[in-house]
Structures are given as structure tokens and as C-alpha cells.
Design an enzyme around this catalytic site. Structure first.
Site, PDB file in Angstrom:
ATOM      1  N   SER A 210       0.997  -1.215  -0.014  1.00  0.00           N
ATOM      2  CA  SER A 210       0.032   0.039  -0.013  1.00  0.00           C
ATOM      3  C   SER A 210       0.817   1.136   0.112  1.00  0.00           C
ATOM      4  O   SER A 210       2.064   1.188  -0.040  1.00  0.00           O
ATOM      5  CB  SER A 210      -0.962  -0.216   1.096  1.00  0.00           C
ATOM      6  N   ASN A 211       0.465   2.358   0.508  1.00  0.00           N
ATOM      7  CA  ASN A 211       1.042   3.602   0.522  1.00  0.00           C
ATOM      8  C   ASN A 211       0.562   4.363   1.660  1.00  0.00           C
ATOM      9  O   ASN A 211      -0.379   4.095   2.346  1.00  0.00           O
ATOM     10  CB  ASN A 211       1.134   4.297  -0.868  1.00  0.00           C
ATOM     11  N   TYR A 212       1.160   5.597   1.869  1.00  0.00           N
ATOM     12  CA  TYR A 212       1.032   6.552   3.001  1.00  0.00           C
ATOM     13  C   TYR A 212      -0.022   7.282   2.784  1.00  0.00           C
ATOM     14  O   TYR A 212      -0.399   8.229   3.858  1.00  0.00           O
ATOM     15  CB  TYR A 212       2.283   7.501   3.313  1.00  0.00           C
ATOM     16  N   ALA A 277      -4.722   7.413  -3.958  1.00  0.00           N
ATOM     17  CA  ALA A 277      -3.291   7.208  -4.151  1.00  0.00           C
ATOM     18  C   ALA A 277      -3.596   5.702  -4.811  1.00  0.00           C
ATOM     19  O   ALA A 277      -3.406   4.540  -3.709  1.00  0.00           O
ATOM     20  CB  ALA A 277      -2.612   7.242  -3.088  1.00  0.00           C
TER      21      ALA A 277
END
Ligand code: C5P
Length: 404
Positions: A210-212, A277
Site C-alpha cells: 500500500s502507500n502512506y 493514491a
């Protein structure tokens, strides 16, 4: 963009430590082209100087009904007629009491009684004083007169106590004033689809890529669109924040689920704002059981495959009049990269965040954006709270939309 240009704002400052925030509000209002006249109670002068305020507002600050030296009369009636909006901030317990009871023993309260414009008051005082039934009754009385409260925040107070009593932040007060002048139903009848947060791509039943992304920008946009009267669908990846009430929330995990959810809503939407995102890649063979370390066996390699590009897929079957805005978070060649995404993904406009701007982008409560429309029109914001940025983004869309 400049909804406050030429607007006449009367600010009444009363005696509270929070008066130190008022010069910031004055600066923000002046920057947006408003005219600001300040009235202080005698007690307020102990907390912030008239010199600071008159310098910022470019007008003399008034406290007394007349100048004792030359007899100049400061007409409360003229000021009350002049103003488009009166803001009483900070509103101390005493000033609230005098306003509620009509005790016109200073220029601030006299002018309040003479004001024919809408009045906003922003209380700031200690927790116990705010909770006292006397203060609460005065507030109810003022609300019953049609005055509007900018409620105090919870937080640490000058006394060391913690609770409701802090003056709302200058940026938020500015936003309330902007909203008032905007007439906040400008998006009534519009259907808005917003995506937010990260997508989560599983590796096995317990792990993921995943991402932030925190989702804060997308959620702030959803709230702003709701405020302006739009019907909002929010397709969100997993985030730690609550969706604004009134939104149609669709929770998803993966990019493919996000695409599917958007597909069902997009055709019927006037606007799409893609803040999500989206993970560009997913694991090709998700393991049905937890991948284990095994002695003597090589470290496993993850084989990735490309995810569908959601905005590109949707824009390929858009109908005339649908407006699509994307977001781009860049680290270098920011504007050029954003512009190429704008055209390659078939968007009308793109909001560019640069990771080189401290306080902008992922996770933060603030953001700084450059908004670029395909026509070449662009706008760069200052570093502001995400809720203020949301207002800027929607203003930009209003300005660049062809088929409202
Ligand atoms: O990741 P990238 O910088 O290309 O994202 C630009 C825009 O494209 C964003 O609005 C993002 O939500 C969207 N996007 C998408 N599907 C993807 C990747 C990005 O819709 N697979």
C-alpha cells in the site's frame, strides 16, 4: 476565487488572551481584498495592541464612542450600516453577556446593537466560564436572535485546563466568512464522485502492498462539496478518519474494487475528483495461505502486474460535460509531469502536490497545490489546511467548468 474582495468586515475584539490570533485573521482578510474596521473593548487593549491592528487593517482602531481630544464622533450607527458582516472574536464571557442583555456601555456592544448585517461571534474563555449556565444561556439568547456562533475548540487553555474554550483557528474563521459570502449552495443538484485514500493490494491473507495516503484531502473535498449542496459519493480505500455525514460512502480495498465501484457511479456523475493514491501494481498470484520463512528455501520474490488506471478508464467513456480532476504527487519536474498526466489520462484539470514543499502531500493536515486546467489556466495556493485547500479546489473547478 476572491469572494471577499471589497467585502466590509467589522471586527469586535473583546478581552481574552485569544485576541493574539486576531491580527492573523485581519491579515488573511486583507490579503483576500476585504475592508476591515476594528473595534476593541478597553480590556482587549491589554491583550493585543491597537497599533498592530491599525497597521494591518490600514484603518484607525476604535475603542471609544468619540475622540476626547478633538471630539470626533465614532458613529456606531454608521459602522453598523457600513458592514457586510460583523465578527466578534474573541467574544469574552462579559461581552457575550452584554450583547445578550443589551448593555451598551462600550463602542463594541453599541455597534453590535446597531448592526444590520449578519453577526458571527467566536467565544474564547476558560472551560469553566464557557460551561457556566450563565454563559450558555447568553449564547442561546444570541443564537435565538439569529447571530451565528463559531464554536470554540477543545484544547489546552491559557489557564492550563483542557477542554472547550479555545478560539477557533484563524484559517477556519476565515473559511466560515468565505462560506457565508459564497452562498454555500452553489453545487446544489450536482453529483460528485470523489475517490480517496490508498488502495491495498494483498500479498497473502495477512500482508499487503500500500502507500502512506491518509485520505484527508479527499475527505476534505467531500465535506466541502457537501457544504456547497452537492450529492457526494466517496469511494474510499482504508483510512483512519470518519466520512462526513451525508456522504454516500463506498469502502474498497484494491484498485480493481475501486474501479468497479467508480464504474457504477461515474456515468451518473457531473464531476469526478480522483484524489486516491491508487497502487500502480498488484501481486499477480496472491497466496491463499500465509507465506512462511523456510530454512534452505530462497527468499520469495513477488511478481507484480499492473493495475488498471482508474481515471484513464473512466475518462475513455466520459460523456460531454463531465468534469474530471486528478491529483499528482511529484518529486521532480513537477509541473511537466503533472501536465503530461493531465493529457494522457484525459482529465480536465490536475492538482499537483510537490513532496518538495514541506507540509504538503501525504498524511499532513496541511497542503499546498498547484491547480492546472487543460486550457492553461492555473492557480497556486499557499500552504493551508486541507479544508481551506478543498475550498480553493472547488472554487477553481467552478471557475473552469464549461458546462455548469
Ligand atoms: O499515480 P499517478 O501520479 O499517475 O496518479 C495521477 C492520477 O491518476 C491520480 O488522480 C490518481 O488517482 C489516478 N490514478 C488512477 N489509477 C491508477 C493510478 C493513478 O486513477 N492506477
Amino acid at each position: 476565487m476572491m469572494v471577499l474582495k471589497g467585502k466590509k468586515i467589522l471586527i469586535g475584539i473583546s478581552g481574552s488572551i485569544a485576541a493574539y490570533k486576531i491580527p492573523i485573521i485581519v491579515r488573511l482578510l486583507m490579503k483576500e481584498g476585504a475592508e476591515v474596521q476594528i473595534i476593541m473593548t478597553p480590556a482587549a487593549r491589554d491583550f493585543v495592541t491597537p497599533l498592530t491592528l491599525s497597521t494591518l487593517s490600514k484603518r484607525p482602531v476604535l475603542t471609544e464612542p468619540f475622540n476626547p481630544v478633538d471630539g470626533t464622533w465614532n458613529s456606531h450607527v454608521d459602522m453598523g450600516n457600513w458592514a457586510d458582516l460583523m465578527l466578534i472574536a474573541p467574544a469574552s464571557a462579559t461581552t457575550l453577556g452584554k450583547m445578550a442583555a443589551g448593555i451598551a456601555d462600550n463602542l463594541l456592544v453599541t455597534t453590535y446593537l446597531a448592526a444590520v448585517c449578519p453577526v458571527f461571534f467566536a467565544p474564547a474563555m476558560d472551560l469553566d466560564m464557557f460551561q457556566h449556565p450563565s454563559t450558555q444561556r447568553n449564547i442561546s439568547t444570541l443564537l435565538s436572535y439569529g447571530n451565528q456562533m463559531i464554536a470554540p475548540r477543545e484544547g489546552e487553555l491559557a489557564s492550563g485546563l483542557c477542554g472547550a474554550g479555545r478560539l477557533e483557528e484563524p484559517e477556519v474563521i476565515l473559511e466560515v466568512i468565505r462560506d457565508f459570502f459564497k452562498g454555500n449552495q452553489s453545487w446544489a443538484g450536482k453529483k460528485v464522485l470523489i475517490t480517496a485514500g490508498p488502495t491495498v493490494e494483498p500479498i497473502d491473507p495477512v500482508r499487503y502492498i500500500s502507500n502512506y495516503s491518509s485520505g484527508k484531502m479527499g475527505y476534505a473535498l467531500a465535506e466541502e462539496a457537501l457544504k456547497r449542496g452537492a450529492e457526494v459519493t466517496l469511494v474510499s480505500g482504508p483510512v483512519q478518519i470518519n466520512a462526513p455525514s451525508g456522504v454516500n460512502l463506498i469502502k474498497v480495498q484494491t484498485a480493481r474494487q475501486m474501479l468497479q465501484a467508480c464504474d457504477t457511479v461515474f456515468d451518473d456523475s457531473n464531476l469526478l475528483i480522483m484524489t486516491a493514491a491508487v497502487a500502480d501494481f498488484r501481486v499477480s498470484d496472491v497466496s491463499g495461505s500465509k507465506i512462511k520463512k523456510q530454512a534452505g528455501i530462497d527468499t520469495p520474490a513477488l511478481k507484480l502486474v499492473e493495475n488498471p488506471d482508474i481515471v484513464k478508464t473512466l475518462s475513455s467513456h466520459r460523456k460531454t460535460g463531465q468534469y474530471i480532476m486528478g491529483f499528482a504527487l511529484e518529486t521532480d519536474n513537477e509541473v511537466a509531469n503533472a501536465q503530461s498526466k493531465l493529457s494522457s489520462k484525459g482529465m480536465d484539470a490536475i492538482a499537483l502536490n510537490s513532496l518538495n514543499d514541506p507540509g504538503a502531500g501525504y498524511g499532513t493536515d496541511t497542503n499546498k497545490v498547484t491547480l492546472i486546467h487543460k486550457s492553461g489556466v492555473s492557480y497556486t495556493s499557499a500552504l493551508e489546511s486541507k479544508s481551506v485547500i478543498a475550498g480553493r479546489v472547488l472554487d477553481f473547478i467552478e471557475e473552469t467548468i464549461v458546462n455548469p
